[in-house]
Design a protein around this motif. Structure first.
Motif, short mmCIF file in Angstrom:
data_model
loop_
_atom_site.label_atom_id
_atom_site.label_comp_id
_atom_site.label_asym_id
_atom_site.label_seq_id
_atom_site.Cartn_x
_atom_site.Cartn_y
_atom_site.Cartn_z
N VAL B 230 -1.89 -6.58 -0.38
CA VAL B 230 -1.39 -5.59 0.58
C VAL B 230 -2.20 -5.76 1.85
CG1 VAL B 230 -1.11 -3.15 1.12
CG2 VAL B 230 -0.58 -3.98 -1.17
N ILE B 231 -1.49 -6.13 2.93
CA ILE B 231 -2.14 -6.28 4.24
C ILE B 231 -2.02 -4.94 4.96
CG2 ILE B 231 -1.96 -7.43 6.50
CD1 ILE B 231 -0.93 -9.91 5.06
N PHE B 232 -3.07 -4.49 5.62
CA PHE B 232 -2.99 -3.24 6.37
C PHE B 232 -3.33 -3.47 7.83
CE2 PHE B 232 -7.62 -2.53 6.31
CZ PHE B 232 -8.00 -3.28 5.21
N ASN B 233 -2.75 -2.63 8.69
CA ASN B 233 -2.84 -2.88 10.15
C ASN B 233 -4.03 -2.19 10.82
OD1 ASN B 233 -1.88 -0.33 9.76
ND2 ASN B 233 -0.33 -0.43 11.35
N SER B 234 -4.61 -1.20 10.14
CA SER B 234 -5.79 -0.53 10.74
C SER B 234 -6.59 0.14 9.63
CB SER B 234 -5.34 0.52 11.76
OG SER B 234 -4.74 1.61 11.09
N LEU B 235 -7.82 0.48 9.95
CA LEU B 235 -8.67 1.13 8.95
C LEU B 235 -8.13 2.51 8.61
CD1 LEU B 235 -12.14 0.13 10.45
CD2 LEU B 235 -10.91 -0.97 8.57
N TYR B 236 -7.46 3.12 9.60
CA TYR B 236 -6.84 4.42 9.38
C TYR B 236 -5.75 4.31 8.29
CZ TYR B 236 -4.16 8.65 10.49
OH TYR B 236 -3.50 9.85 10.41
N THR B 237 -4.94 3.27 8.38
CA THR B 237 -3.90 3.04 7.37
C THR B 237 -4.55 2.80 6.00
OG1 THR B 237 -2.36 2.15 8.99
CG2 THR B 237 -1.99 1.51 6.73
N LYS B 244 -3.37 8.19 -0.63
CA LYS B 244 -2.02 8.48 -1.13
C LYS B 244 -1.61 7.60 -2.31
CE LYS B 244 0.76 10.47 2.52
NZ LYS B 244 1.87 10.21 3.46
N TRP B 245 -1.96 6.33 -2.24
CA TRP B 245 -1.49 5.39 -3.26
C TRP B 245 -2.55 5.09 -4.32
CZ3 TRP B 245 1.45 1.24 0.16
CH2 TRP B 245 2.60 1.84 0.69
N LYS B 246 -3.76 5.56 -4.08
CA LYS B 246 -4.86 5.44 -5.06
C LYS B 246 -5.22 4.00 -5.40
CE LYS B 246 -4.21 9.96 -5.72
NZ LYS B 246 -4.81 10.85 -4.77
N PHE B 247 -5.14 3.12 -4.45
CA PHE B 247 -5.73 1.79 -4.64
C PHE B 247 -6.23 1.27 -3.29
CE2 PHE B 247 -2.57 -1.06 -2.80
CZ PHE B 247 -1.36 -0.40 -2.95
N THR B 248 -7.12 0.28 -3.37
CA THR B 248 -7.69 -0.26 -2.14
C THR B 248 -6.87 -1.45 -1.68
OG1 THR B 248 -9.84 0.41 -2.99
CG2 THR B 248 -9.86 -1.11 -1.13
N PRO B 249 -6.33 -1.39 -0.46
CA PRO B 249 -5.56 -2.56 0.02
C PRO B 249 -6.49 -3.74 0.27
CG PRO B 249 -5.84 -0.98 1.78
CD PRO B 249 -6.45 -0.34 0.57
N HIS B 250 -5.90 -4.92 0.44
CA HIS B 250 -6.73 -6.12 0.37
C HIS B 250 -7.16 -6.73 1.70
CE1 HIS B 250 -3.95 -5.74 -3.08
NE2 HIS B 250 -5.09 -5.88 -3.74
#
Lengths: 162, 470
Positions: B230-237, B244-250
Motif C-alpha cells: 500500500v503506497i501512501f501520499n502523505s504522513l497524514y494519510t 481506520k484500517w488498523k495496519f501500517t501502509p508500506h
C-alpha cells in the motif's frame, strides 16, 4: 534452451490454466480462500460525518423491514418434484393463519412505521442542531480572537501613551 | 539439476515421470504461499534452461495443478504469466484501475504520472468504468498515454449514477459489482489500484494499492489489506490508514508536483491566489477567503489598496456553491476579488508566475479528517513558483509548509489576516519566504516522483522474474 519450443509449451499449459480460471464463478474460488470477513462496527471511533452516513444507512435498512407480514412469494422449495406441493401447502397454511395474525401484524407494522418516522425526525433534527452548533462555534472562535486582538491593541496603545 | 538444495529437490519432484502433489507438499510445507511460488518459479526456470527433453511442460503443468489445488486457479495463472516474463518471452504487463479517472483530480494525476514513468518498461492497460480517451489525458494533464490500452468495465449498478460512482452505495446485502475488476486483475503481471475503492480484490502476483486517504472503515468487501503493497501520499494519510484500517501502509511517495515556471519568477504582482476546486460542500473554503480578504481591506485600506484576491479552480456545471460565491462577491461590489473557473493550465501557470501570496484553507472549521487536505498539491505548485503559502494548519499541509521559513500555517481567519498583512507590509519577508518555498518544493517535484516510482517497480519486477529464495 530452445526458446521457441519452451514458448509453445508454456502457451499450451496456459490454455488449460485459462480454462480453469474462466470456469470459476467467484473471486473467492479464484483466490482459493475465503476473502470476505466480518468487521465489527465501532460507533465511538466514527467521525460525525461517518456517524451521519451510518445512521442514514441504518434508517434505510429499518425502512425496508417495516412490514413484518410474511410474503407468500418468499416460500420456496429446492425439491424438484415435491417442491411445488410443499409450497402450495405452506402458502395455504399461511393464508389460514393470516385470519388470526393479520390484526396483530398490522398493528406491528403501524408501530414500526411510527418508530421509523420518529427516528427519521430525530435524525433530521439532530442534523439541523449540529449545523447550527458548528456555525455558532465558528463565530464564537472568531469573535474571541478578535476580542483578544483588540485587548492587545488597547494595552499596546496605553503603554505608548505620552 | 542446477540450483540450491530445495530448488534441486523441487526440480527433481516436478521432473519425475509422475509428479506427486504430496511430494511438493512435503518440500514446500514450511514456506508461506508467496515463498512456495518463488521456489516453484526458480525450479521451473532451471528446468527450462536445461532443455529437459519434453520434461518441462509436464513439470510446468504439475506445478500449475499443485498451485490450483492449494492456492486457487489465480495463482496457477500468475505462475504461467511469471514464467513468460522471467524467460524473456514478452514485456511485463501492468494494469492501473481507477473508478474516477473520467473526472479531473489530483489522485487521478498521481496514478497517470505513475504510468507515464513506467510506460517505457511495461505494456500498460488502463481499467475504467467510463470510456476514456488518450486525448482527454493529454488535455487535462499534459501526458501522452496513447500507447496504453484502455478497457472500460461496464457497471450496470451505477448506470443511473452519472459521473459519480460511489462504492459506499454497495452494502453486504448486494453482490459486489467491483469483482468484475478483481477477476480481470489476475490476467496481469502487476495490478495497481489507484482508486479510493477497497472493494477490488487483487488477483495479480504483484498488487499495489495507492491510498490517497482511507475514506471508509473496513466493512463490506474490504480488501485493502490484501494488496502486497500500500503506497501512501502523505504522513497524514498513513496516520489515518493506521487508525481506520488498523495496519501500517508500506511505501511513502509524495504526489508529483509539476508546475515549474517557464521563466524565473522574479517580479511579482500584489496578488493573493487560491487554487482549489469549487467543491459543492464548500470544503475548500473559498467563501471564508472572500470574508478574510474583505476584512483585511476594511481594516487596513491603505496597506491593501493595490492587492487583489484571485480564486481559481475547477467546477462542474450548475454548482450551487459557486453560484452563491459569485452572488456574494457581486453583493460586496469589490472589484478586487476575481473568480477564474475552469481555466487552462497555461492561464494557471501565468497566475502562479505573477501572484505573491497563496492561500489554502481546506480543513478550516472541519472536524472530519477526510475533509482536511490529505496532501495539497496546489500548495506545492505555488511554492514551485515562489509564492508564499499561508495555509490551514492541519492534514498534509503540515508536511509542506514550515512556519516562518517557507510560509505560514493558520488555524483561524484572524491568523490568516494577521500573517497576510505581515507579508503585504514586508517585501523582504515575502522574498525570503518565496525563495525558501521554491527550494523546499523540490521535495515534491516530478523528477523525484518518477525516480521513486521507477525504483519501486523495478525492485518488484526484479523479484518477480528472479526471486531471491535463500
Amino acid at each position: 534452451m530452445d526458446t521457441e519450443k519452451i514458448k509453445a509449451e508454456i502457451q499450451d499449459v496456459k490454455k488449460d490454466v485459462s480454462i480453469w480460471y474462466r470456469s470459476e464463478a467467484g473471486v473467492a474460488d479464484l483466490a482459493g480462500e475465503t476473502i470476505d470477513r466480518h468487521y465489527p462496527v465501532d460507533l465511538w471511533e466514527m467521525s460525525d460525518r461517518e456517524l451521519s452516513a451510518w445512521m442514514g444507512d441504518q434508517l434505510s435498512i429499518l425502512n425496508d423491514a417495516i412490514d413484518p407480514r410474511p410474503v407468500p412469494s418468499e416460500i420456496t422449495s429446492h425439491r424438484r418434484f415435491l417442491g411445488p406441493i410443499i409450497v402450495r401447502v405452506k402458502r395455504l397454511i399461511m393464508k389460514v393463519l393470516n385470519l388470526y395474525t393479520h390484526s396483530i401484524l398490522e398493528r406491528q407494522r403501524r408501530f414500526n412505521t411510527e418508530c421509523v418516522t420518529l427516528q427519521l425526525a430525530s435524525f433530521i433534527r439532530l442534523r439541523r442542531l449540529q449545523s447550527s452548533l458548528d456555525r455558532i462555534t465558528r463565530e464564537l472562535a472568531e469573535r474571541r480572537e478578535l476580542e483578544s486582538l483588540q485587548e492587545k491593541k488597547t494595552d499596546h496603545d496605553e503603554e505608548f501613551r505620552p | 539439476m542446477t540450483g540450491t538444495g530445495l530448488e534441486k529437490q523441487l526440480s527433481a519432484a516436478l521432473f519425475s515421470r509422475i509428479p506427486r502433489g504430496s511430494e511438493l507438499d512435503r518440500l514446500l510445507h514450511s514456506l508461506p504461499g508467496n515463498g512456495q511460488r518463488d521456489y516453484l518459479l526458480k525450479a521451473l526456470k532451471n528446468l527450462a534452461s536445461e532443455g529437459t527433453q519434453g520434461g518441462f511442460p509436464r513439470a510446468l503443468r504439475a506445478a500449475a495443478q499443485w498451485l490450483r489445488s492449494r492456492q486457487g486457479p489465480a495463482r496457477a495463472m500468475n505462475l504461467i504469466l511469471r514464467m513468460e516474463v522471467a524467460l524473456g518471452m514478452r514485456r511485463p504487463t501492468l494494469a492501473l484501475y481507477d473508478h474516477t479517472l473520467h473526472i479531473i483530480g489530483g489522485g487521478q494525476k498521481y496514478g497517470l504520472t505513475m504510468l507515464d514513468a513506467l510506460k517505457a518498461d511495461f505494456d500498460i492497460t488502463i481499467l475504467t468504468h467510463r470510456p476514456m480517451e488518450p486525448a482527454s489525458i493529454r488535455d487535462w494533464y499534459g501526458m501522452d498515454l496513447s500507447a496504453c490500452r484502455y478497457q472500460t468495465i461496464e457497471l450496470p449498478e451505477f448506470a443511473d449514477a452519472g459521473a459519480h460512482i460511489d462504492p459506499a452505495r454497495i452494502t453486504r446485502r448486494m453482490a459486489n459489482p467491483f469483482h468484475r475488476v478483481s477477476r480481470l486483475s489476475g490476467g496481469f503481471d502487476i495490478f495497481i489500484n489507484n482508486s479510493m475503492n477497497e472493494m477490488v480484490f487483487p488477483l495479480a502476483e504483484i498488487s499495489t494499492m495507492v491510498c490517497h486517504f482511507p475514506e471508509r472503515r473496513p466493512g463490506a468487501y474490504f480488501y485493502a489489506d490484501r494488496y502486497d503493497t500500500v503506497i501512501f501520499n502523505s504522513l497524514y494519510t498513513a496516520e489515518w490508514i493506521e487508525k481506520k484500517w488498523k495496519f501500517t501502509p508500506h511505501v511513502h511517495i509524495y504526489p508529483p508536483v509539476d508546475m515549474p515556471p517557464a521563466e524565473k519568477p522574479e517580479e511579482k504582482d500584489p496578488i493573493i491566489l487560491s487554487v482549489a476546486r469549487f467543491e459543492q460542500g464548500g470544503s475548500k473554503r473559498q467563501k471564508e477567503m472572500v470574508e478574510a480578504f474583505l476584512s483585511l481591506r476594511r481594516r487596513f485600506p491603505q496597506e491593501t489598496r493595490d492587492w487583489r484576491l484571485v480564486l481559481a479552480g475547477g467546477s462542474p456545471e450548475n454548482n450551487p456553491y459557486l453560484e452563491d460565491l459569485k452572488q456574494k462577491i457581486r453583493a460586496t461590489g469589490d472589484t478586487r476579488i476575481r473568480l477564474r473557473v475552469n481555466i487552462s493550465s497555461e492561464e494557471l501557470r501565468a497566475l502562479y508566475l505573477r501572484a505573491s501570496v497563496f492561500w489554502h484553507l481546506c480543513g478550516l472549521h472541519q472536524t472530519d479528517p477526510a475533509l482536511v487536505e490529505h496532501f495539497g498539491m496546489t500548495i506545492g505548485e505555488a511554492m514551485q513558483n515562489g509564492l508564499v503559502p499561508v495555509v490551514f494548519d492541519g492534514g498534509g499541509q503540515r508536511e509542506i509548509v514550515e512556519p516562518g521559513v517557507t510560509g505560514f500555517r493558520v488555524r483561524t481567519l484572524e491568523e490568516l489576516i494577521r500573517h497576510t498583512r505581515r507579508l503585504i507590509n514586508d517585501a523582504d519577508l515575502r522574498q525570503s519566504c518565496g525563495r525558501a518555498a521554491l527550494e523546499a518544493s523540490q521535495r515534491f517535484d516530478r523528477p523525484r516522483f518518477t525516480r521513486e516510482v521507477r525504483e519501486f517497480f523495478s525492485e518488484r519486477l526484479k523479484h518477480y522474474t528472479d526471486p531471491q529464495t535463500s
